[in-house]
Design an enzyme around this catalytic site. Structure first.
Site, PDB file in Angstrom:
ATOM      1  N   PRO A  85      68.768  48.560  64.729  1.00 16.59           N
ATOM      2  CA  PRO A  85      68.240  47.190  64.692  1.00 16.59           C
ATOM      3  C   PRO A  85      67.786  46.812  63.288  1.00 16.59           C
ATOM      4  O   PRO A  85      67.628  47.681  62.423  1.00 16.59           O
ATOM      5  CB  PRO A  85      67.065  47.240  65.674  1.00 16.59           C
ATOM      6  CG  PRO A  85      66.668  48.670  65.709  1.00 16.59           C
ATOM      7  CD  PRO A  85      67.918  49.472  65.515  1.00 16.59           C
ATOM      8  N   PRO A  86      67.573  45.540  63.035  1.00 17.48           N
ATOM      9  CA  PRO A  86      67.119  45.112  61.704  1.00 17.48           C
ATOM     10  C   PRO A  86      65.733  45.657  61.381  1.00 17.48           C
ATOM     11  O   PRO A  86      64.875  45.780  62.256  1.00 17.48           O
ATOM     12  CB  PRO A  86      67.104  43.578  61.798  1.00 17.48           C
ATOM     13  CG  PRO A  86      67.964  43.248  62.972  1.00 17.48           C
ATOM     14  CD  PRO A  86      67.848  44.385  63.925  1.00 17.48           C
ATOM     15  N   GLY A  87      65.534  45.977  60.108  1.00 18.33           N
ATOM     16  CA  GLY A  87      64.213  46.353  59.634  1.00 18.33           C
ATOM     17  C   GLY A  87      63.817  47.794  59.853  1.00 18.33           C
ATOM     18  O   GLY A  87      62.625  48.114  59.730  1.00 18.33           O
ATOM     19  N   VAL A  88      64.767  48.698  60.150  1.00 13.41           N
ATOM     20  CA  VAL A  88      64.401  50.095  60.386  1.00 13.41           C
ATOM     21  C   VAL A  88      64.659  50.976  59.161  1.00 13.41           C
ATOM     22  O   VAL A  88      64.445  52.189  59.231  1.00 13.41           O
ATOM     23  CB  VAL A  88      65.163  50.667  61.605  1.00 13.41           C
ATOM     24  CG1 VAL A  88      64.784  49.929  62.856  1.00 13.41           C
ATOM     25  CG2 VAL A  88      66.670  50.611  61.385  1.00 13.41           C
ATOM     26  N   GLY A  89      65.130  50.409  58.057  1.00 13.58           N
ATOM     27  CA  GLY A  89      65.269  51.178  56.833  1.00 13.58           C
ATOM     28  C   GLY A  89      66.652  51.697  56.533  1.00 13.58           C
ATOM     29  O   GLY A  89      66.791  52.705  55.826  1.00 13.58           O
ATOM     30  N   SER A 110      72.051  50.273  84.876  1.00 10.22           N
ATOM     31  CA  SER A 110      70.991  51.260  84.669  1.00 10.22           C
ATOM     32  C   SER A 110      69.720  50.963  85.452  1.00 10.22           C
ATOM     33  O   SER A 110      68.782  51.762  85.394  1.00 10.22           O
ATOM     34  CB  SER A 110      70.656  51.363  83.176  1.00 10.22           C
ATOM     35  OG  SER A 110      70.200  50.124  82.676  1.00 10.22           O
ATOM     36  N   LYS A 139      64.646  52.788  75.194  1.00  3.07           N
ATOM     37  CA  LYS A 139      63.910  52.488  76.419  1.00  3.07           C
ATOM     38  C   LYS A 139      62.597  53.265  76.491  1.00  3.07           C
ATOM     39  O   LYS A 139      61.561  52.714  76.875  1.00  3.07           O
ATOM     40  CB  LYS A 139      64.782  52.809  77.634  1.00  3.07           C
ATOM     41  CG  LYS A 139      65.997  51.905  77.779  1.00  3.07           C
ATOM     42  CD  LYS A 139      66.849  52.323  78.965  1.00  3.07           C
ATOM     43  CE  LYS A 139      68.080  51.420  79.099  1.00  3.07           C
ATOM     44  NZ  LYS A 139      68.935  51.827  80.239  1.00  3.07           N
TER      45      LYS A 139
END
Length: 884
Positions: free
Chosen positions: A427-431, A768, A811
């Site tokens: 995801p965005p912003g995880v480095g 799921s 999750k």
């Protein structure tokens, strides 16, 4: 002798043994009636009815070996003189041709060159070698006079040097392999030297002495070689030798730069720059082609063909320390980066050792005079020794290191890492971008980032052809020019945002060559033309948010590394180490002016952010710092003192100030409900941005119904099918669960069930939630609630088996963020939990693994849930299976 105007492409005619055609010489080629018709049709249609008389009747004659296999990449452009029928065979014609000029064929030409009835005569583009600037200085006439009869001496003496070598090897019946070799040496001086060595061998083989002085008759016929003269004379005054002074003043900086970078340029780049400089010096500056050609030369001179970063010793301990200092969490990504560095260092050391051994073995051997070509046909074609026009037209040519490898193999003089392309997905912003920067620092390489988001034109990757107005090279070539070395680390950001297909081509398909280690050593950009650029030393790192939109061939060339979101303790550490100091500096303050109480960052993380990365967290911290900046600025204005402590300003930010500054939190509703009721269960979901969160499942009995199932909440087809499957399973077990009193009784008689998932604006799909749906139906029909501290995830089959699901890490982290204490999930997902879930989360959450849905039911309500005759998991399963 001049070469007539030639078309841009020529029909190719195979020339079988033993003949070889040279410029300004004539031969006849035997052809059948069908072959002759095909050749004449190809010549007629080559220009499409255009061109002057000088361009008509042109063909390319290429020597072939047995089986019509092409020998090398050199041929001879020729003009058809006449056609006459063979007196011995009615089906054979002789095609008389006269050679015009040597031509070099492209490497893409097939190795077999035949004229077949079912296929048209092959037509191919070609390139012409540059003419020599100065006449040759090697005198071969004395040696030739020893081998030729006296009646030919006058004719040899008047032949120009460019024709003399070709005539001699033809008259003296030198073997065909050697004649083909000389066809591939366009430089007159080099050809003269090669012919001189051939003549010496012939004289020696006949028992003559090559060094003996000529007779008196021979002396009268030998002409002393003249001093080198200019190519053209204007008004009777010779031009000065070609050099920097012979160029116009505006082109001298380009020529001087070319001289300085000569050793760093590839062979193709040297030849192209020489040709373009010569052409540019003859074009008026007012011409439109002048600026196009000059810009092209400037681009070639700016590219780092052989320039690389200096060797940098990789220290794995320092690299790990740097990764830990720059990034919190992401243990799996760090581990893979360290593995890559270790493998890279080991392979590089082994390569250096092998090169050192080769240098010792070859130290006593002589230098190679020629390089191999056409390696792809090495087993089937004769090995030739073509000459390449070197840079000695302007300056002394550098001594190139012989390269091992042909046109279809990369040179082995430098180390090329053929490892997979690392693709960081998350995801965005995880480095992801910062991980790539840390890797570049650990390798000691320059770093460049290419954003591929919104790239929909293939020309942005491969470049535009120079015929277009304002043409430019592609993004990869532009990146190589900016970094200035041929071994940088290039980050291909947002790979999943690249356009696919359309009117302007497929950019993702254009990336295939650049990212393939077997092909990118010879990457062709449309703007650079026939000058390939080596991308094999470039380390490519790609990032993406999702794998769904990446083409399969591109994904196959990549190694996917998952970059999941941060947990709360990791976010707190990132905020304390990086985000807070950064925002304080950006607001023009320091850590003595802004101080946060304990618990402020934790409240911001838990109540004001719900993301996998830290960008929203950074924005919220920035709001707190800007609020303090306003207060401090107002206090400074009232005191008007820069050195004394400002009175009336409180540098502290308390927990109570957070809600006043940031407003009311919008994320409190995701927390589990404090009061439980039957029919409500906490599931787990994974959204497209890489976040995981609770999935509240709500069910309700509607009186006066007919057993109908109503689903709402914008559910997908797979989700709806899973709900129907779960309801079928609960109906079949209604007697054992105590929902009905007899097997014939309908558990939903007089009722409808309404199944709803909140946040109806968000699309939800997937199987799921199967286990959680079964528990919700049982809770609704039995009146027994499920604790809000429990979350359930996992797919269920019609037989009651719990099946593996994806997105476990996201999750589980989402459940941990909202305070879930127990998670029930399929046993087949246990490896995912043990490998991907942080230890801190494992300590705070109890994981329960189940194989059958009955185990999940007993975990929630205990074994007392089973009532009636045959209660119990084993007896009940046998009875129900018999009913089914």
């Amino acid at each position: 002798m001049t070469t007539p105007l030639l078309p841009s492409s020529l029909p190719l005619i195979p020339l079988p043994p033993p003949q070889v055609l040279y410029p300004h010489m004539g031969i006849t080629i035997p052809l059948s009636t069908t072959q002759l018709a095909q050749v004449l049709n190809a010549v007629q249609s080559n220009l499409g009815g255009k061109g002057g008389n000088g361009e008509r009747g042109m063909v390319g004659v290429v020597p072939v070996a047995e089986g019509d296999r092409r020998v090398g990449r050199w041929g001879c452009a020729a003009r058809i003189k006449n056609v006459h029928k063979s007196p011995n065979d009615d089906d054979t014609y002789h095609l008389a041709v006269q050679g015009l000029a040597r031509i070099r064929l492209p490497r893409s030409l097939p190795p077999v060159l035949s004229i077949l009835p079912s296929t048209p005569v092959p037509t191919s583009p070609y390139s012409l070698p540059l003419p020599s600037v100065t006449p040759p200085t090697t005198d071969i006439l004395p040696l030739a006079f020893k081998l030729l009869p006296e009646e030919l001496h006058n004719h040899m003496n008047t032949s120009p040097p460019s024709l003399l070598c070709d005539i001699l090897v033809t008259i003296l019946e030198v073997d065909r392999d050697t004649r083909i070799e000389l066809l591939g040496i366009p430089d007159i001086e080099l050809r003269s030297q090669r012919v001189k060595s051939i003549l010496i061998d012939l004289i020696t083989s006949r028992g003559l002495t090559p060094t003996s002085s000529p007779s008196n008759n021979e002396k009268t016929l030998i002409v002393k070689p003249k001093q080198p003269q200019p190519l053209s004379v204007i008004g009777g005054k010779p031009k000065p030798p070609l050099g920097s002074n012979s160029f116009p003043e505006d082109l001298r900086p380009l020529f001087e730069l070319f001289q300085r970078r000569l050793n760093e340029l590839s062979l193709n780049a040297r030849e192209t720059i020489q040709r373009e400089l010569t052409r540019l010096s003859k074009i008026p500056p007012q011409s439109a082609d002048y600026s196009v050609s000059r810009t092209y030369i400037e681009w070639l001179l700016a590219l780092p063909f052989k320039r690389v970063s200096e060797n940098y010793e990789i220290d794995l301990k320092s690299a790990r320390k740097r990764l830990d200092g720059d990034h919190e969490g992401l243990e799996g990504v760090k581990k893979r980066v360290i593995e890559y560095l270790a493998v890279y260092r080991l392979k590089k050391q082994l390569f250096d050792e092998s090169q050192g051994k080769k240098a010792l073995l070859n130290s006593g051997q002589g230098d190679q005079n020629y390089e191999k070509i056409d390696q792809e046909d090495e087993k089937n074609l004769l090995e030739l020794v073509p000459s390449s026009t070197s840079a000695k037209q302007y300056v002394k040519a550098p001594q190139d290191t012989p390269l091992v490898g042909g046109d279809d193999e990369p040179p082995t003089d430098v180390y090329r890492d053929k490892g997979p392309i690392l693709l960081l997905v998350g995801p965005p912003g995880v480095g992801k971008t910062s991980i790539a920067k840390s890797l570049a620092t650990s390798l000691g390489r320059k770093f460049h980032r290419i954003s591929l988001g919104g790239v929909r034109d293939e020309a942005e990757i491969r470049g535009h052809r120079r015929t277009y107005v304002s043409a430019l090279p592609g993004l990869l070539v532009q990146a190589m020019r900016k970094v200035g070395v041929s071994n940088p680390l290039i980050l291909l950001d947002e790979l999943d945002k690249v356009g696919h297909g359309g009117f302007h081509g497929d950019p993702s398909a254009a990336l295939l060559e650049a990212l393939d280690p077997a092909q990118n050593w010879n990457f062709h950009d449309h703007y650079l033309g026939d000058v390939p650029i080596d991308l094999s030393q470039v380390l490519f790192i790609a990032t993406a948010n999702s794998l769904d939109t990446i083409s399969w061939p591109l994904l196959d060339r990549s190694e996917v590394i998952e970059c999941s979101g941060y947990i709360i303790p990791e976010k707190l550490a990132i905020a304390q180490k990086f985000l807070l100091p950064k925002q304080i500096r950006e607001c023009g303050m320091n850590d003595t002016i802004v101080k946060m109480d304990e618990g402020v960052l934790e409240k911001v993380v838990t109540d004001y952010t719900r993301e996998s990365g830290v960008r929203e967290l950074e924005r919220q911290i920035g709001k707190l710092c800007r609020n303090k900046a306003v207060q401090y600025s107002i206090a400074r204005e009232s005191e008007m003192s820069d050195h004394e402590k400002t009175n009336g300003y409180d540098s502290r930010i308390s927990v109570e100030d957070v809600e006043r500054i940031l407003g009311v939190s919008h994320y409190g509703r995701e927390k589990p409900e404090s009061g439980v009721r039957p029919g409500v269960v906490n599931g787990l979901s994974y959204n497209g941005s890489g976040n995981g969160s609770l999935l509240i499942i709500e069910t309700l009995l509607v009186p006066g119904g007919s057993g109908r199932l109503v689903t709402t909440g914008r559910l997908g087809e797979v989700f709806k099918e899973s709900i129907e499957l779960c309801l079928t399973w609960v109906k079949s077990r209604s007697l054992s669960l105590g929902i009905t009193d007899s097997p014939d009784q309908d558990p939903l008689k007089g009722f409808d069930i309404h199944y709803h998932i909140p946040e109806g604006a968000i699309q939800k799909d997937g199987p799921s939630a199967g286990i959680a749906t079964v528990l919700a139906f049982i809770s609704l029909l039995t009146g027994k609630a499920v604790s809000s501290d429990i979350a359930i995830t996992g797919e269920m089959s019609l037989r009651g088996s719990c099946l593996r699901i994806g997105g476990v890490k996201e999750k589980v982290i989402g459940a941990h963020r909202v305070g879930v204490k127990k998670i029930i999930l399929p046993r087949t997902n246990r490896p995912d939990v043990e490998a991907d879930i942080p230890d801190l989360v494992k300590k705070e959450i109890h994981f329960v693994y189940v194989d059958k849905i009955e185990q999940a039911i007993e975990e929630v309500w205990g074994k007392d849930i089973w009532v009636g005759p045959g209660a119990g998991e084993r007896d009940m399963r046998v009875k129900v299976d018999a009913r089914l």
